[in-house]
Enzyme design. Structure first.
Site, PDB file in Angstrom:
ATOM      1  N   ASP A  35       0.813  -1.215   0.000  1.00  0.00           N
ATOM      2  CA  ASP A  35       0.000   0.000   0.000  1.00  0.00           C
ATOM      3  C   ASP A  35       0.846   1.263   0.000  1.00  0.00           C
ATOM      4  OD1 ASP A  35      -1.995  -1.719   0.168  1.00  0.00           O
ATOM      5  OD2 ASP A  35      -2.681  -1.156   2.199  1.00  0.00           O
ATOM      6  N   ASP A  39       0.861   4.203  -2.538  1.00  0.00           N
ATOM      7  CA  ASP A  39       0.477   5.555  -2.133  1.00  0.00           C
ATOM      8  C   ASP A  39       1.533   6.578  -2.518  1.00  0.00           C
ATOM      9  OD1 ASP A  39      -1.790   4.548  -1.111  1.00  0.00           O
ATOM     10  OD2 ASP A  39      -1.162   4.634   1.005  1.00  0.00           O
ATOM     11  N   LEU A  85     -33.353 -10.583 -20.100  1.00  0.00           N
ATOM     12  CA  LEU A  85     -33.298 -11.979 -20.524  1.00  0.00           C
ATOM     13  C   LEU A  85     -34.561 -12.684 -20.075  1.00  0.00           C
ATOM     14  CD1 LEU A  85     -29.648 -12.783 -19.396  1.00  0.00           C
ATOM     15  CD2 LEU A  85     -30.436 -12.525 -21.750  1.00  0.00           C
ATOM     16  N   GLU A 115     -22.291 -18.225 -17.698  1.00  0.00           N
ATOM     17  CA  GLU A 115     -21.719 -17.142 -16.882  1.00  0.00           C
ATOM     18  C   GLU A 115     -22.530 -16.981 -15.607  1.00  0.00           C
ATOM     19  OE1 GLU A 115     -21.933 -13.719 -19.415  1.00  0.00           O
ATOM     20  OE2 GLU A 115     -20.688 -14.643 -20.965  1.00  0.00           O
ATOM     21  N   LYS A 117     -24.714 -15.074 -13.008  1.00  0.00           N
ATOM     22  CA  LYS A 117     -25.592 -13.910 -13.080  1.00  0.00           C
ATOM     23  C   LYS A 117     -25.380 -13.137 -11.782  1.00  0.00           C
ATOM     24  CE  LYS A 117     -30.278 -12.569 -14.308  1.00  0.00           C
ATOM     25  NZ  LYS A 117     -30.407 -11.542 -13.292  1.00  0.00           N
ATOM     26  N   ASP A 119     -25.623 -10.376  -9.049  1.00  0.00           N
ATOM     27  CA  ASP A 119     -26.783  -9.600  -8.634  1.00  0.00           C
ATOM     28  C   ASP A 119     -26.386  -8.153  -8.376  1.00  0.00           C
ATOM     29  OD1 ASP A 119     -29.319  -9.040  -7.928  1.00  0.00           O
ATOM     30  OD2 ASP A 119     -29.246 -10.041  -5.981  1.00  0.00           O
ATOM     31  N   ARG A 138     -28.832   0.931 -17.085  1.00  0.00           N
ATOM     32  CA  ARG A 138     -29.769   0.290 -17.993  1.00  0.00           C
ATOM     33  C   ARG A 138     -31.035   1.138 -18.156  1.00  0.00           C
ATOM     34  NH1 ARG A 138     -33.829  -3.546 -17.397  1.00  0.00           N
ATOM     35  NH2 ARG A 138     -34.191  -4.626 -19.350  1.00  0.00           N
ATOM     36  N   TYR A 231     -19.494  -8.637 -19.334  1.00  0.00           N
ATOM     37  CA  TYR A 231     -19.895  -9.923 -19.908  1.00  0.00           C
ATOM     38  C   TYR A 231     -20.360  -9.880 -21.360  1.00  0.00           C
ATOM     39  CZ  TYR A 231     -24.140  -8.069 -17.638  1.00  0.00           C
ATOM     40  OH  TYR A 231     -25.145  -7.260 -17.200  1.00  0.00           O
ATOM     41  N   LYS A 320     -32.483 -19.037 -13.087  1.00  0.00           N
ATOM     42  CA  LYS A 320     -32.470 -18.459 -11.742  1.00  0.00           C
ATOM     43  C   LYS A 320     -32.376 -19.561 -10.701  1.00  0.00           C
ATOM     44  CE  LYS A 320     -33.372 -13.973 -11.767  1.00  0.00           C
ATOM     45  NZ  LYS A 320     -34.538 -13.440 -11.401  1.00  0.00           N
ATOM     46  N   CYS A 414     -39.327   4.428  25.546  1.00  0.00           N
ATOM     47  CA  CYS A 414     -38.257   3.440  25.408  1.00  0.00           C
ATOM     48  C   CYS A 414     -38.662   2.162  26.145  1.00  0.00           C
ATOM     49  CB  CYS A 414     -36.970   4.010  25.984  1.00  0.00           C
ATOM     50  SG  CYS A 414     -35.649   2.807  26.119  1.00  0.00           S
ATOM     51  N   CYS A 417     -36.018   1.837  29.450  1.00  0.00           N
ATOM     52  CA  CYS A 417     -35.969   2.763  30.581  1.00  0.00           C
ATOM     53  C   CYS A 417     -37.269   3.547  30.738  1.00  0.00           C
ATOM     54  CB  CYS A 417     -34.807   3.730  30.420  1.00  0.00           C
ATOM     55  SG  CYS A 417     -35.077   4.918  29.099  1.00  0.00           S
ATOM     56  N   CYS A 432     -34.902   7.000  21.815  1.00  0.00           N
ATOM     57  CA  CYS A 432     -35.055   7.212  23.249  1.00  0.00           C
ATOM     58  C   CYS A 432     -34.134   8.378  23.595  1.00  0.00           C
ATOM     59  CB  CYS A 432     -34.621   5.964  24.012  1.00  0.00           C
ATOM     60  SG  CYS A 432     -34.303   6.298  25.745  1.00  0.00           S
ATOM     61  N   CYS A 437     -30.255   6.136  29.829  1.00  0.00           N
ATOM     62  CA  CYS A 437     -30.915   4.868  29.519  1.00  0.00           C
ATOM     63  C   CYS A 437     -29.883   3.725  29.535  1.00  0.00           C
ATOM     64  CB  CYS A 437     -31.560   4.973  28.134  1.00  0.00           C
ATOM     65  SG  CYS A 437     -32.100   3.393  27.471  1.00  0.00           S
TER      66      CYS A 437
HETATM   67  S1  IVH Z   1     -26.327 -10.694 -20.763  1.00  0.00           S
HETATM   68  C1  IVH Z   1     -28.773  -9.335 -24.268  1.00  0.00           C
HETATM   69  N1  IVH Z   1     -24.826 -11.736 -18.877  1.00  0.00           N
HETATM   70  O1  IVH Z   1     -29.149  -9.840 -15.831  1.00  0.00           O
HETATM   71  C2  IVH Z   1     -27.856  -9.741 -23.188  1.00  0.00           C
HETATM   72  N2  IVH Z   1     -26.634 -10.328 -18.209  1.00  0.00           N
HETATM   73  O2  IVH Z   1     -32.018 -10.433 -16.618  1.00  0.00           O
HETATM   74  C3  IVH Z   1     -28.330  -9.249 -21.888  1.00  0.00           C
HETATM   75  N3  IVH Z   1     -26.784  -9.978 -15.778  1.00  0.00           N
HETATM   76  O3  IVH Z   1     -29.971  -6.918 -17.576  1.00  0.00           O
HETATM   77  C4  IVH Z   1     -27.477  -9.400 -20.713  1.00  0.00           C
HETATM   78  N4  IVH Z   1     -25.041 -11.209 -15.227  1.00  0.00           N
HETATM   79  O4  IVH Z   1     -28.095  -6.762 -15.812  1.00  0.00           O
HETATM   80  C5  IVH Z   1     -25.885 -10.949 -19.147  1.00  0.00           C
HETATM   81  N5  IVH Z   1     -23.369 -12.698 -17.332  1.00  0.00           N
HETATM   82  C6  IVH Z   1     -24.420 -11.912 -17.593  1.00  0.00           C
HETATM   83  C7  IVH Z   1     -25.169 -11.262 -16.570  1.00  0.00           C
HETATM   84  C8  IVH Z   1     -26.275 -10.478 -16.922  1.00  0.00           C
HETATM   85  C9  IVH Z   1     -26.016 -10.431 -14.767  1.00  0.00           C
HETATM   86  C10 IVH Z   1     -27.976  -9.096 -15.597  1.00  0.00           C
HETATM   87  C11 IVH Z   1     -28.029  -7.940 -16.560  1.00  0.00           C
HETATM   88  C12 IVH Z   1     -29.306  -8.114 -17.354  1.00  0.00           C
HETATM   89  C13 IVH Z   1     -30.093  -9.017 -16.482  1.00  0.00           C
HETATM   90  C14 IVH Z   1     -31.025  -9.854 -17.347  1.00  0.00           C
END
Ligand code: IVH
Length: 675
Positions: A35, A39, A85, A115, A117, A119, A138, A231, A320, A414, A417, A432, A437
């Site tokens: 670090d 820095d 999707l 890949e 997904k 969150d 988006r 991605y 999912k 509270c 107390c 409170c 307290c």
């Molecule tokens: S591909 C047309 N790849 O999931 C291609 N999406 O439900 C569209 N997401 O809006 C996206 N990981 O925000 C793609 N490996 C991944 C992803 C991914 C997360 C999200 C993305 C998209 C949403 C679709």
């Protein structure tokens, strides 16, 4: 005056070096320097850029700290719409997706890329001539918000692409798509900070991410620890791209973009199923939230042939994972009292298994939230882990509400107390307001003793409850007059633990001012504000004597914090508590005012490695500085001493290799004592 060519060269050199180390650290997780060395490169670059403003550049690594706040975000139309999707939840649906593609593309061999997904929040990122130009959320899919200033602060987002493939010309344009997300650790930290500052906490990492991206002040966003994963390539000009998505991902990765190392190339449908199964369990080991897998055709020409429906591509699908939810019943609702008196409703649940643990309590956050979801005692509810961490009540099952159910009332007093509960107009919490307290006292002492504050070993909540209930301690100043015998007489407390605790309390007297300030639990003063105050004032007395105006001269200290600090120090009880702590010998001086220059340390460079018995890393490094030495992160010929604790690794070997003197913790102590 314009910069000479040597300065220009050095600036470019520094930028390249920092970019290289950013990539090693943030993208490849394989840092090459410590670090401090980093820095020092950064501060040299900052200095040269300040001295030579004509050398400023938007892709300089110095631009990551955030700029001037925006007034609002610009709306930008997407060149290529950001589609979503189709979702599937079962293997049968997944097979149906594959069979449908088989019918659309007969006689073709269908390969997929699987890949994670992640969150987070979908993002479009533009590069022009290899330089980061714009990031847009988006939004509704056809237009989104321009969040370039915030995105620039994301450390693994390259501000300039590397051209290892030789394909990125100066007129190349590239738009990539990805996800911005907040790792669990950063999420925990962000929420801790918000709690300390009396702000409502984020429900989950995705909300925290989108909340952070919507901050108009990019300096705040810079501290949230957001990350990017890329991605898709959505658009490109003047770059020749390979036909296979897998190869494109490799190219993006070679350009320095963060592509997930967890992607899998699947040669057939069976391999798709294996990948999905692998990550159903594997995702739990990751330090960020994953809610499914995305399966995509590998060949771009086959993608073109498959085409789109009005909403989503036919060549990709989201699988999912089962959301980690469970149904249970709220037995009762307690009100918890926090260290600043905030009253938080907490549901006691019939114990239920959720994502590998038994859940029997869930925070209901605040009374607005309870009213919005109309949560009542006796309700059957759906619970879920937010970002796999905090259990929370998603919704009630209205059909199963008992006939005699009553809405939860708002607190008037509270629960511990009986003091008045008051809701300041601009806040979400009822508080409170009784200064004595005991529930607040317990939480305040717990905070005071916590790791980032005074770090008192062995002083956990159970012991604090005992101490307060036994009348031995009313506030944190009382800790310093505890006697070993008093402690040893407590239940479940032996001679040895009593002695350890007394030692722990004693050791906390020398903590830095910033830790003490944070530990005091002043409303709105989190770790960062405490550090800023400690850096800008000489002592606790100087802070206590400052008015709001003076406090606000410190960059980033606004009226809310300043007024809270003034109110805190004006309080008679505060004065009393601080006087008692001072009398007990608790350090109240800022580090910058204390230098006990020690000739053994003056001008010497130290590198600390491994785990110490008596110091945290920060403590020993601060001590070295206080004694007049320098603490560095990496070993070189210029290093004077390497202080090696337990499990010291590569730095120790390097020291031996270079013949640098190695000190054990004991030898370090001797050096300090003048030996
Ligand atoms: S591909 C047309 N790849 O999931 C291609 N999406 O439900 C569209 N997401 O809006 C996206 N990981 O925000 C793609 N490996 C991944 C992803 C991914 C997360 C999200 C993305 C998209 C949403 C679709």
């Amino acid at each position: 005056m314009s910069a000479d060519s040597a300065t220009k060269k050095r600036v470019e050199e520094l930028r390249d070096l920092i970019r290289h180390h950013d990539r090693k650290y943030y993208v490849e997780a394989a840092p090459e320097i410590g670090d401090r060395e980093y820095d020092s490169l950064m501060s040299e670059l900052k200095r040269l850029e300040t001295e030579n403003p004509e050398l400023a550049a938007s892709d300089s690594p110095t631009q990551r700290v955030g700029g001037e706040p925006l007034v609002e975000f610009q709306t930008v139309a997407h060149r290529v719409p950001m589609l979503s999707l189709d979702n599937t939840y079962s293997r049968e649906d997944l097979l149906e997706f594959h069979n449908r593609l088989g019918r659309l593309l007969p006689d073709e061999k269908l390969e997929y890329v699987a890949e994670l997904k992640v969150d987070g929040v979908g993002i479009s990122v533009w590069y022009e001539g290899g330089v980061f130009a714009r990031a847009v959320t988006r939004g509704d899919g056809s237009k989104g918000d321009d969040v370039t200033a915030n995105a620039r602060t994301i450390r693994n987002l390259p501000l300039r692409l590397e051209d290892r493939s030789g394909r990125i010309s100066s007129d190349a344009v590239m738009e990539v798509r990805g996800e911005i997300y907040m790792p669990f650790e950063s999420f925990r930290k962000a929420n801790e900070e918000r709690e300390d500052e009396g702000e409502p906490i984020f429900a989950n990492p995705r909300n925290a991410t989108s909340g952070s991206l919507k901050l108009l002040d990019s300096k705040i966003c810079a501290r949230r620890g957001l990350k990017l994963v890329v991605y898709e390539n959505a658009h490109s000009e003047n770059i020749e791209l390979p036909d296979e998505h897998w190869e494109i991902l490799r190219l993006l990765s070679a350009s320095g973009l963060p592509v997930s190392p967890h992607n899998r190339l699947c040669r057939n449908f069976d391999e798709v199923v294996s990948a999905v199964e692998e990550w159903d369990a594997g995702r739990r080991r990751l330090d960020f939230g994953v809610d499914g897998m995305v399966l995509k055709l590998n060949s771009r020409s086959l993608r073109d042939a498959a085409g789109f429906t009005s909403k989503a591509p036919r060549w990709a699908i989201a699988y999912k994972y089962e959301p980690e939810q469970a149904e249970t019943r709220i037995v009762s609702i307690d009100i918890q009292v926090g260290k600043t008196g905030a009253l938080t409703p907490v549901a006691n649940l019939e114990p239920v298994q959720l994502a590998g643990t038994t859940v029997s309590r869930a925070t209901l956050h605040n009374f607005d939230e309870v009213a919005r979801k109309d949560i009542r005692e006796g309700d059957t509810v759906i619970v879920q882990k937010a970002g796999e961490i905090i259990p929370q009540v998603v919704q009630i099952v209205a059909s199963r509400r008992p006939a005699d159910s009553k809405p939860l009332g708002l607190p008037i007093s509270c629960p511990v107390c009986g003091g008045d509960a008051v809701k300041p107009e601009d806040e979400v919490y009822y508080r409170c307001v009784n200064p004595v307290c005991p529930a607040q006292a317990k939480q305040r002492i717990r905070h005071f003793a916590s790791r980032h504050a005074m770090d008192i070993d062995g002083l956990g909540i159970a012991l604090i409850e005992q101490l307060v209930d036994a009348g031995l301690v009313r506030d944190y100043a009382d800790l310093y007059s505890l006697k070993k015998d008093e402690l040893a007489a407590l239940e479940r407390m032996g001679e040895k633990s009593a002695a350890n605790l007394v030692n722990g309390i004693e050791a906390s007297k020398t903590r830095e001012l910033r830790r003490l300030l944070f530990g005091l639990g002043i409303l709105h003063v989190g770790e960062r504000a405490a550090r800023l105050l400690a850096e800008n004032f000489d002592s606790m007395d100087a802070i206590a004597a400052a008015d709001a105006e003076r406090l606000m001269t410190v960059h980033e200290i606004g009226p809310k914090i300043a007024e809270s600090v003034v109110r805190f120090f004006a309080n008679e009880r505060t004065k009393d508590v601080l006087a008692r702590m001072k009398a007990a010998g608790v350090n109240m001086q800022s580090e910058k005012t204390q230098t006990e220059a020690n000739p053994n340390f003056t001008g010497k460079t130290f590198v600390v490695t491994g785990t110490m018995k008596n110091y945290s890393r920060t403590d020993i490094e601060n001590l070295i500085k206080t004694l007049g030495g320098r603490a560095s992160g990496s070993v070189s010929k210029k290093t004077d001493y390497v202080v090696a604790g337990e499990e010291a690794g590569s730095k120790l070997s390097k020291a031996r290799q270079l013949g640098v003197r190695v000190l054990s913790e004991e030898e370090f102590e001797k050096l300090r004592e003048g030996g």
